[in-house]
Design a protein around this motif. Structure first.
Motif, PDB file in Angstrom:
ATOM      1  N   MET A   1       0.832  -1.189   0.000  1.00  0.00           N
ATOM      2  CA  MET A   1       0.000   0.000   0.000  1.00  0.00           C
ATOM      3  C   MET A   1       0.862   1.232   0.000  1.00  0.00           C
ATOM      4  O   MET A   1       0.506   2.160   0.518  1.00  0.00           O
ATOM      5  N   GLY A  80      -9.056   7.693  10.358  1.00  0.00           N
ATOM      6  CA  GLY A  80      -9.807   6.663   9.646  1.00  0.00           C
ATOM      7  C   GLY A  80     -11.016   7.267   8.946  1.00  0.00           C
ATOM      8  O   GLY A  80     -11.994   6.574   8.666  1.00  0.00           O
ATOM      9  N   THR A 104      -4.588  11.517   6.256  1.00  0.00           N
ATOM     10  CA  THR A 104      -5.623  10.556   5.906  1.00  0.00           C
ATOM     11  C   THR A 104      -5.616  10.334   4.399  1.00  0.00           C
ATOM     12  O   THR A 104      -5.332  11.261   3.639  1.00  0.00           O
ATOM     13  N   GLU A 116     -13.729  -0.918   7.716  1.00  0.00           N
ATOM     14  CA  GLU A 116     -12.938  -0.841   6.489  1.00  0.00           C
ATOM     15  C   GLU A 116     -11.976   0.349   6.500  1.00  0.00           C
ATOM     16  O   GLU A 116     -10.789   0.203   6.177  1.00  0.00           O
ATOM     17  N   THR A 117     -12.463   1.539   6.899  1.00  0.00           N
ATOM     18  CA  THR A 117     -11.574   2.703   6.912  1.00  0.00           C
ATOM     19  C   THR A 117     -10.529   2.586   8.021  1.00  0.00           C
ATOM     20  O   THR A 117      -9.404   3.055   7.863  1.00  0.00           O
ATOM     21  N   ASP A 119      -9.153  -0.248   8.986  1.00  0.00           N
ATOM     22  CA  ASP A 119      -8.142  -1.160   8.437  1.00  0.00           C
ATOM     23  C   ASP A 119      -7.208  -0.420   7.479  1.00  0.00           C
ATOM     24  O   ASP A 119      -5.989  -0.619   7.512  1.00  0.00           O
ATOM     25  N   ILE A 120      -7.775   0.452   6.654  1.00  0.00           N
ATOM     26  CA  ILE A 120      -6.955   1.241   5.718  1.00  0.00           C
ATOM     27  C   ILE A 120      -6.062   2.202   6.498  1.00  0.00           C
ATOM     28  O   ILE A 120      -4.876   2.360   6.186  1.00  0.00           O
ATOM     29  N   ARG A 121      -6.615   2.853   7.517  1.00  0.00           N
ATOM     30  CA  ARG A 121      -5.824   3.746   8.370  1.00  0.00           C
ATOM     31  C   ARG A 121      -4.665   2.992   9.008  1.00  0.00           C
ATOM     32  O   ARG A 121      -3.534   3.471   9.044  1.00  0.00           O
ATOM     33  N   LEU A 123      -3.169   0.333   7.911  1.00  0.00           N
ATOM     34  CA  LEU A 123      -2.167   0.060   6.871  1.00  0.00           C
ATOM     35  C   LEU A 123      -1.347   1.312   6.578  1.00  0.00           C
ATOM     36  O   LEU A 123      -0.131   1.226   6.356  1.00  0.00           O
ATOM     37  N   LEU A 124      -1.990   2.473   6.594  1.00  0.00           N
ATOM     38  CA  LEU A 124      -1.266   3.732   6.406  1.00  0.00           C
ATOM     39  C   LEU A 124      -0.247   3.931   7.525  1.00  0.00           C
ATOM     40  O   LEU A 124       0.907   4.281   7.279  1.00  0.00           O
ATOM     41  N   SER A 149       0.373  -8.649   7.931  1.00  0.00           N
ATOM     42  CA  SER A 149       0.505  -8.120   6.573  1.00  0.00           C
ATOM     43  C   SER A 149       1.964  -7.867   6.225  1.00  0.00           C
ATOM     44  O   SER A 149       2.810  -7.715   7.103  1.00  0.00           O
TER      45      SER A 149
END
Length: 188
Positions: A1, A80, A104, A116-117, A119-121, A123-124, A149
Motif C-alpha cells: 500500500m 480513519g 488521511t 474498512e476505513t 483497516d486502511i488507516r 495500513l497507512l 501483513s
C-alpha cells in the motif's frame, strides 16, 4: 500500500513526516496493568525525540495523545475518515506550534470511521512507521491482521512481556524494559 505524501490529505506540519516515526498502537480492550509501562515508554521517547504516529483510537492511545499535546511533542495523527472542518479550530494552537499533523487517505466527505476505513488507516500507519511500540495486542484483532501483513515486515517492534503479545514476540519483537531516572533497567 505505499502512499506518497502528496496523495494524502493533510492538516498541519507536513515536515513531521521526515522525522523518525514510531507507531504507537494498542488494542481497544487492554489490561490496565500496561498503563504504567506505556507511560514510561512515552517519557523515554520524548527524550530521544522521535515523532509519535498513531490512529489514537483506543482509550490508552487517546490518553497518550492528550498527554503529548500538552508537552509539544511531535505527533502524526492518522485518521480513519476525512479531515473535517472543525478539526482546524479544535487544534488551532497545536497546529500553529507545528507539533501536529493529521493525515488521511480519505476525502472530507468520509465523515465516520468504519471497520474498512480503520483497516486502511492501520495500513497507512504501518506504511509510514519506521518502527512500532505495541504494548498490548488482543488475539485475532485488528492489530493481529496488521502485523500479519507484508507492510510491516522487517520493521522493528517493541512490546510488553505479556502472553497475548506472544505472536509479536515470536515474530522477533523486542520486549520493552523501562529505564529508571538513572538509566538502570526497572521493572514495568
Amino acid at each position: 500500500m505505499s502512499i506518497a505524501p502528496d496523495e494524502l490529505h493533510t492538516l498541519g506540519n507536513i515536515n513531521l513526516l521526515r522525522l523518525i516515526k514510531t507507531a504507537f498502537l494498542c488494542s481497544r480492550d487492554y489490561p490496565a496493568t500496561i498503563e504504567r509501562a506505556t507511560y514510561l515508554w512515552v517519557l523515554e521517547q520524548r527524550q530521544v525525540g522521535h515523532c509519535l504516529l498513531s490512529g489514537f483510537h483506543s482509550q490508552l492511545e487517546q490518553s497518550i495523545f492528550r498527554y503529548l499535546l500538552t508537552r509539544h511533542y511531535p505527533i502524526v495523527y492518522a485518521l480513519g475518515r476525512g479531515i473535517q472542518q472543525g478539526l482546524k479550530l479544535e487544534y488551532e494552537t497545536e497546529l500553529a506550534a507545528d507539533h501536529l499533523l493529521f493525515v488521511t487517505p480519505f476525502e472530507p466527505r468520509v465523515t465516520s470511521t468504519t471497520q474498512e476505513t480503520a483497516d486502511i488507516r492501520n495500513l497507512l500507519v504501518g506504511d509510514l512507521a519506521d518502527n512500532f511500540f505495541i504494548p498490548y495486542m488482543a488475539p485475532d484483532g485488528n492489530l493481529q491482521r496488521l502485523f500479519d501483513s507484508e507492510i510491516v515486515q522487517g520493521k522493528p517492534i517493541i512490546t510488553l512481556d505479556l502472553p497475548e503479545n506472544q505472536p509479536l514476540i515470536q515474530k522477533g519483537a523486542t520486549i520493552y524494559r523501562p529505564n529508571d531516572l538513572f538509566g538502570r533497567e526497572s521493572q514495568p
